[in-house]
Design a protein around this motif. Structure first.
Motif, PDB file in Angstrom:
ATOM      1  N   GLY A  85       0.829  -1.208   0.000  1.00  0.00           N
ATOM      2  CA  GLY A  85       0.000   0.000   0.000  1.00  0.00           C
ATOM      3  C   GLY A  85       0.857   1.248   0.000  1.00  0.00           C
ATOM      4  O   GLY A  85       0.558   2.241  -0.666  1.00  0.00           O
ATOM      5  N   TYR A  86       1.949   1.184   0.743  1.00  0.00           N
ATOM      6  CA  TYR A  86       2.868   2.322   0.855  1.00  0.00           C
ATOM      7  C   TYR A  86       3.550   2.591  -0.499  1.00  0.00           C
ATOM      8  O   TYR A  86       3.729   3.745  -0.889  1.00  0.00           O
ATOM      9  CB  TYR A  86       3.902   1.949   1.911  1.00  0.00           C
ATOM     10  N   LEU A  88       2.257   1.698  -3.443  1.00  0.00           N
ATOM     11  CA  LEU A  88       1.231   2.122  -4.405  1.00  0.00           C
ATOM     12  C   LEU A  88       0.792   3.565  -4.180  1.00  0.00           C
ATOM     13  O   LEU A  88       0.150   4.147  -5.044  1.00  0.00           O
ATOM     14  CB  LEU A  88       0.019   1.185  -4.321  1.00  0.00           C
ATOM     15  N   ALA A  89       1.102   4.137  -3.019  1.00  0.00           N
ATOM     16  CA  ALA A  89       0.761   5.537  -2.777  1.00  0.00           C
ATOM     17  C   ALA A  89       1.839   6.475  -3.327  1.00  0.00           C
ATOM     18  O   ALA A  89       1.721   7.687  -3.199  1.00  0.00           O
ATOM     19  CB  ALA A  89       0.576   5.770  -1.283  1.00  0.00           C
ATOM     20  N   GLN A  90       2.877   5.929  -3.917  1.00  0.00           N
ATOM     21  CA  GLN A  90       3.938   6.752  -4.498  1.00  0.00           C
ATOM     22  C   GLN A  90       3.571   7.108  -5.946  1.00  0.00           C
ATOM     23  O   GLN A  90       2.716   6.474  -6.541  1.00  0.00           O
ATOM     24  CB  GLN A  90       5.276   5.998  -4.474  1.00  0.00           C
ATOM     25  N   PRO A  91       4.238   8.104  -6.503  1.00  0.00           N
ATOM     26  CA  PRO A  91       3.900   8.484  -7.884  1.00  0.00           C
ATOM     27  C   PRO A  91       4.416   7.467  -8.901  1.00  0.00           C
ATOM     28  O   PRO A  91       5.326   7.759  -9.696  1.00  0.00           O
ATOM     29  CB  PRO A  91       4.575   9.854  -8.052  1.00  0.00           C
ATOM     30  N   ILE A  92       3.897   6.291  -8.833  1.00  0.00           N
ATOM     31  CA  ILE A  92       4.301   5.210  -9.736  1.00  0.00           C
ATOM     32  C   ILE A  92       3.055   4.373 -10.025  1.00  0.00           C
ATOM     33  O   ILE A  92       2.279   4.085  -9.110  1.00  0.00           O
ATOM     34  CB  ILE A  92       5.451   4.374  -9.110  1.00  0.00           C
ATOM     35  N   ARG A  94       0.421   1.335 -11.086  1.00  0.00           N
ATOM     36  CA  ARG A  94       0.306  -0.060 -10.634  1.00  0.00           C
ATOM     37  C   ARG A  94       0.975  -1.008 -11.612  1.00  0.00           C
ATOM     38  O   ARG A  94       1.543  -2.019 -11.233  1.00  0.00           O
ATOM     39  CB  ARG A  94      -1.168  -0.442 -10.470  1.00  0.00           C
ATOM     40  N   ASP A 270      -7.965  -3.947  -3.860  1.00  0.00           N
ATOM     41  CA  ASP A 270      -8.115  -2.964  -2.802  1.00  0.00           C
ATOM     42  C   ASP A 270      -6.984  -3.166  -1.798  1.00  0.00           C
ATOM     43  O   ASP A 270      -6.931  -4.175  -1.116  1.00  0.00           O
ATOM     44  CB  ASP A 270      -9.489  -3.166  -2.130  1.00  0.00           C
ATOM     45  N   VAL A 271      -6.065  -2.220  -1.762  1.00  0.00           N
ATOM     46  CA  VAL A 271      -4.938  -2.320  -0.826  1.00  0.00           C
ATOM     47  C   VAL A 271      -5.075  -1.200   0.190  1.00  0.00           C
ATOM     48  O   VAL A 271      -5.116  -0.039  -0.174  1.00  0.00           O
ATOM     49  CB  VAL A 271      -3.589  -2.175  -1.566  1.00  0.00           C
TER      50      VAL A 271
ATOM     51  N   ARG B  45      -5.383   9.190   4.439  1.00  0.00           N
ATOM     52  CA  ARG B  45      -5.017   8.269   3.350  1.00  0.00           C
ATOM     53  C   ARG B  45      -5.692   8.665   2.042  1.00  0.00           C
ATOM     54  O   ARG B  45      -5.138   8.427   0.976  1.00  0.00           O
ATOM     55  CB  ARG B  45      -5.350   6.835   3.736  1.00  0.00           C
ATOM     56  N   ALA B  48      -3.529  11.317   0.763  1.00  0.00           N
ATOM     57  CA  ALA B  48      -2.246  10.798   0.283  1.00  0.00           C
ATOM     58  C   ALA B  48      -2.413   9.856  -0.911  1.00  0.00           C
ATOM     59  O   ALA B  48      -1.454   9.239  -1.350  1.00  0.00           O
ATOM     60  CB  ALA B  48      -1.534  10.072   1.420  1.00  0.00           C
ATOM     61  N   CYS B  49      -3.656   9.750  -1.418  1.00  0.00           N
ATOM     62  CA  CYS B  49      -3.953   8.908  -2.593  1.00  0.00           C
ATOM     63  C   CYS B  49      -3.716   7.419  -2.326  1.00  0.00           C
ATOM     64  O   CYS B  49      -3.394   6.662  -3.235  1.00  0.00           O
ATOM     65  CB  CYS B  49      -3.155   9.338  -3.817  1.00  0.00           C
ATOM     66  N   PHE B  50      -3.864   7.003  -1.068  1.00  0.00           N
ATOM     67  CA  PHE B  50      -3.822   5.565  -0.765  1.00  0.00           C
ATOM     68  C   PHE B  50      -5.035   4.898  -1.377  1.00  0.00           C
ATOM     69  O   PHE B  50      -4.955   3.802  -1.902  1.00  0.00           O
ATOM     70  CB  PHE B  50      -3.844   5.358   0.757  1.00  0.00           C
ATOM     71  N   PHE B  51      -6.191   5.550  -1.246  1.00  0.00           N
ATOM     72  CA  PHE B  51      -7.406   5.055  -1.888  1.00  0.00           C
ATOM     73  C   PHE B  51      -8.287   6.245  -2.233  1.00  0.00           C
ATOM     74  O   PHE B  51      -8.166   7.325  -1.646  1.00  0.00           O
ATOM     75  CB  PHE B  51      -8.162   4.025  -1.038  1.00  0.00           C
ATOM     76  N   MET B  70      -1.475  11.047  -9.748  1.00  0.00           N
ATOM     77  CA  MET B  70       0.001  10.974  -9.802  1.00  0.00           C
ATOM     78  C   MET B  70       0.637  12.318  -9.446  1.00  0.00           C
ATOM     79  O   MET B  70       1.652  12.365  -8.745  1.00  0.00           O
ATOM     80  CB  MET B  70       0.452  10.546 -11.205  1.00  0.00           C
ATOM     81  N   ARG B  73       0.442  12.824  -5.700  1.00  0.00           N
ATOM     82  CA  ARG B  73       1.419  11.995  -4.974  1.00  0.00           C
ATOM     83  C   ARG B  73       2.812  12.629  -4.990  1.00  0.00           C
ATOM     84  O   ARG B  73       3.591  12.442  -4.061  1.00  0.00           O
ATOM     85  CB  ARG B  73       1.513  10.613  -5.616  1.00  0.00           C
ATOM     86  N   ARG B  74       3.111  13.353  -6.069  1.00  0.00           N
ATOM     87  CA  ARG B  74       4.443  13.981  -6.174  1.00  0.00           C
ATOM     88  C   ARG B  74       4.617  15.115  -5.177  1.00  0.00           C
ATOM     89  O   ARG B  74       5.741  15.453  -4.836  1.00  0.00           O
ATOM     90  CB  ARG B  74       4.665  14.509  -7.598  1.00  0.00           C
ATOM     91  N   TYR B  78       3.760  11.248   2.961  1.00  0.00           N
ATOM     92  CA  TYR B  78       2.869  10.658   3.963  1.00  0.00           C
ATOM     93  C   TYR B  78       3.647   9.715   4.870  1.00  0.00           C
ATOM     94  O   TYR B  78       4.367   8.841   4.396  1.00  0.00           O
ATOM     95  CB  TYR B  78       1.743   9.906   3.251  1.00  0.00           C
ATOM     96  N   MET B  79       3.485   9.909   6.154  1.00  0.00           N
ATOM     97  CA  MET B  79       4.104   8.999   7.122  1.00  0.00           C
ATOM     98  C   MET B  79       2.993   8.287   7.889  1.00  0.00           C
ATOM     99  O   MET B  79       2.294   8.902   8.693  1.00  0.00           O
ATOM    100  CB  MET B  79       4.976   9.778   8.087  1.00  0.00           C
ATOM    101  N   PRO B  80       2.782   6.982   7.638  1.00  0.00           N
ATOM    102  CA  PRO B  80       1.710   6.277   8.350  1.00  0.00           C
ATOM    103  C   PRO B  80       2.066   6.032   9.807  1.00  0.00           C
ATOM    104  O   PRO B  80       3.231   6.171  10.206  1.00  0.00           O
ATOM    105  CB  PRO B  80       1.588   4.962   7.594  1.00  0.00           C
TER     106      PRO B  80
END
Lengths: 272, 310
Positions: A85-86, A88-92, A94, A270-271, B45, B48-51, B70, B73-74, B78-80
């Motif tokens: 999940g961490y 996938l939250a980066q600008p990259i 899937r 779903d992550v 989250r 931070a575009c987690f979902f 995208m 996200r740039r 985010y620090m969980p």
């Protein structure tokens, strides 16, 4: 994607499974080669031709087991640890993550198998001469194709499984199925009187381990009696080259299809 | 910098966040408060575009989190709460890997990594294996990772959890320092930390915003007034009546304490009520043994808001 790929390779080196696999594979292969003459009251490294025949069975068990486990534990493990999940939250995208993991694991696995067989090849070549080296090269290519197919199936399992443990169990069940059960079922059908060679050949295509086995036997020895009814049917219907191309194509399909279906699922996964 | 409008997030029939709206200006440090399970982490989250959100509109830096995911996200770090790290990697190796994922160019990687290592005081452990670090160091690695691409917005979910007091102070200073040129959302249960660090506060409870205001307004409004503890010897009913009659008193509680009674007098408004309490005791010739003023804290406000919502 290169960052993910490099991390996968780095992790396989750091965790030492790469070295372990190479070492175990080398030891077993050299052991098989050394003991090949023991029945003839002689000890020493056998030549390539004799080693390949003995090594084929080892490869058919060892490579799919390893590849299924590596593939199955990758994405499921990262999802369980929270690192997926961490990432996938980066600008990259899937796609880059999926492809990076698949190619990275493939490169690690391919490297371990190629290095293991390469070292064995060097030792046997020095000790027993280069005769039959072509057959050994065929075995190596066959191992890589089977490894790629098993890895893709493992990755598919990894995407579908809810946990690392579930993925592990499912991968082991598939290994038992491909390596033993489907073979027993085929033998059982023949004993029961079902001797349709076309059907048996199709059954071989439905099992990547059987595909790799018939493909290697076809390349090693064109004598029909070692191929079994399925192989004989394939050679008679498509010719040696055609049957080999069909089996290699089936292994490629076993690589592409699970990887593609896995990707379709991963894309919507779903992550949290 | 951030605009959240009618955000709703549902998971398998459970509504984690229910129609919340708030904005955060550039350069603000926003304290995000709420009990466990209130919906703070879910909201962060989504930012931070987690979902993606189930409904509503969320934008960061003018960019929609769904349509420009995208790009968002740039500019977000985010620090969980529990930083998921790769335990077999070295600290600098991990930061380099994350910098590459975040699109930091080769040329800038070394400079950025050196900077976050310094900022989080990690230089001495940069070659250590992450899995061998203490919880406190791992939290700092997570903090360093969130800053490695120099994001415009930092979202920190419980960054001080598991740290010792010195480390907490250090992280607090880092966050304050970051607030000079970054926008920061800080979620924490350590409420004095919010009072010391944040310029605005949002309290979220059961998926909804229970309170939102600047820290200054909180101090002037919800945190204004206070409580006085007094030990008085006298007829309990009469004492209670006299104390309740004092200006702005909202509640009087009493507990027996030997010959005396311990009274807690809650009141609103800015004045100090110790003198009127003393005058009432003197006028009625009641014994007065203790008279102590306690300022209302953010914790009192937090408890009263979340208890009220219950």
């Amino acid at each position: 994607m290169t960052a993910i790929l490099a991390r996968e390779i780095g992790e396989s080196l750091r965790s030492r499974w790469f070295l372990l696999v190479t070492g175990v594979f080398c030891t077993l292969a050299l052991g098989v080669s050394y003991l090949s003459w023991s029945g003839a009251d002689a000890l020493g490294f056998a030549g390539f031709s004799r080693t390949v025949a003995s090594l084929l069975n080892l490869m058919l068990l060892f490579v799919p087991l390893l590849a299924l486990l590596v593939g199955a534990l990758g994405i499921s493990g990262e999802r369980e640890d929270g690192t997926l999940g961490y990432v996938l939250a980066q600008p990259i995208g899937r796609g880059a993550v999926y492809l990076g993991k698949l190619l990275g694991q493939g490169a690690s696995l391919g490297g371990a198998v190629a290095l293991g067989l390469g070292l064995v090849g060097l030792v046997i070549g020095r000790q027993a001469g280069a005769e039959g080296a072509g057959a050994f090269a065929v075995l190596a290519v066959d191992a890589l194709l089977l490894g790629a197919a098993s890895l893709a199936i493992g990755v598919f399992v990894s995407v579908c499984a809810g946990s690392r443990l579930a993925a592990l169990v499912f991968a082991l069940v598939l290994w038992v199925l491909f390596a033993f059960v489907l073979d027993f079922v085929t033998v059982g059908l023949v004993i029961a009187g079902w001797t349709n060679p076309g059907g048996l050949f199709l059954a071989s295509l439905a099992n990547p381990v059987a595909c790799a086995k018939v493909l290697c036997l076809l390349a090693l020895n064109s004598k029909l009696e070692v191929l079994g009814p399925a192989g004989i049917h394939a050679v008679k219907t498509f010719g040696s080259a055609g049957a080999a191309a069909l089996l290699a194509g089936a292994l490629c399909a076993w690589t592409v299809l699970p990887a593609w279906i896995g990707w379709r699922r991963f894309r919507r996964m779903d992550v949290r | 910098m951030i605009a959240v409008e009618h955000l709703v997030k549902r998971f398998a029939g459970v509504t984690a966040v229910n129609d919340i709206s708030f904005t955060v200006e550039k350069g603000e440090i926003l304290g995000f408060l709420g009990p466990n399970g209130a919906g703070k982490t879910t909201t962060m989250r989504v930012l931070a575009c987690f979902f993606p959100p189930s409904s509503g509109r969320v934008s960061v830096g003018g960019l929609d989190v769904i349509h420009h995911s995208m790009d968002v996200r740039r500019i977000v770090g985010y620090m969980p709460e529990s930083v998921p790290l790769y335990p077999d990697m070295r600290v600098d190796e991990y930061l380099r890997y994350r910098a590459r994922l975040k699109g930091v160019t080769w040329k800038d990687q070394k400079r950025r990594i050196d900077e976050v290592l310094s900022r989080c005081d990690l230089h001495d452990v940069r070659r250590r294996i992450v899995g061998q670090l203490s919880k406190g160091f791992r939290q700092r690695v997570g903090l360093a990772e969130s800053m490695v691409n120099d994001p415009a917005l930092l979202i920190l979910d419980e960054p001080t959890i598991g740290l010792d007091p010195n480390q907490i102070r250090h992280v607090r200073d880092v966050v304050k320092d970051l607030g000079h040129d970054h926008t920061v959302i800080l979620s924490t249960h350590i409420l004095p930390e919010v009072e010391m660090t944040c310029s605005r506060v949002v309290v979220i409870h059961r998926g909804r915003i229970a309170a939102a205001d600047s820290m200054e307004n909180f101090r002037r409004g919800a945190m204004a007034g206070g409580r006085i503890r007094a030990e008085i010897r006298g007829p309990a009913g009469a004492v209670r009546e006299a104390l309740a009659a004092l200006p702005d008193v909202s509640a009087v509680r009493a507990e027996p304490n030997g010959d005396y009674q311990s009274y807690v007098i809650e009141y609103k408004g800015g004045q100090d009520l110790r003198e009127p309490v003393f005058a009432a005791a003197a006028r009625n010739q009641w014994g007065l043994r203790e008279l102590r003023f306690e300022k209302k804290t953010l914790e009192d406000v937090f408890v009263s808001i979340t208890a009220r919502e219950e």
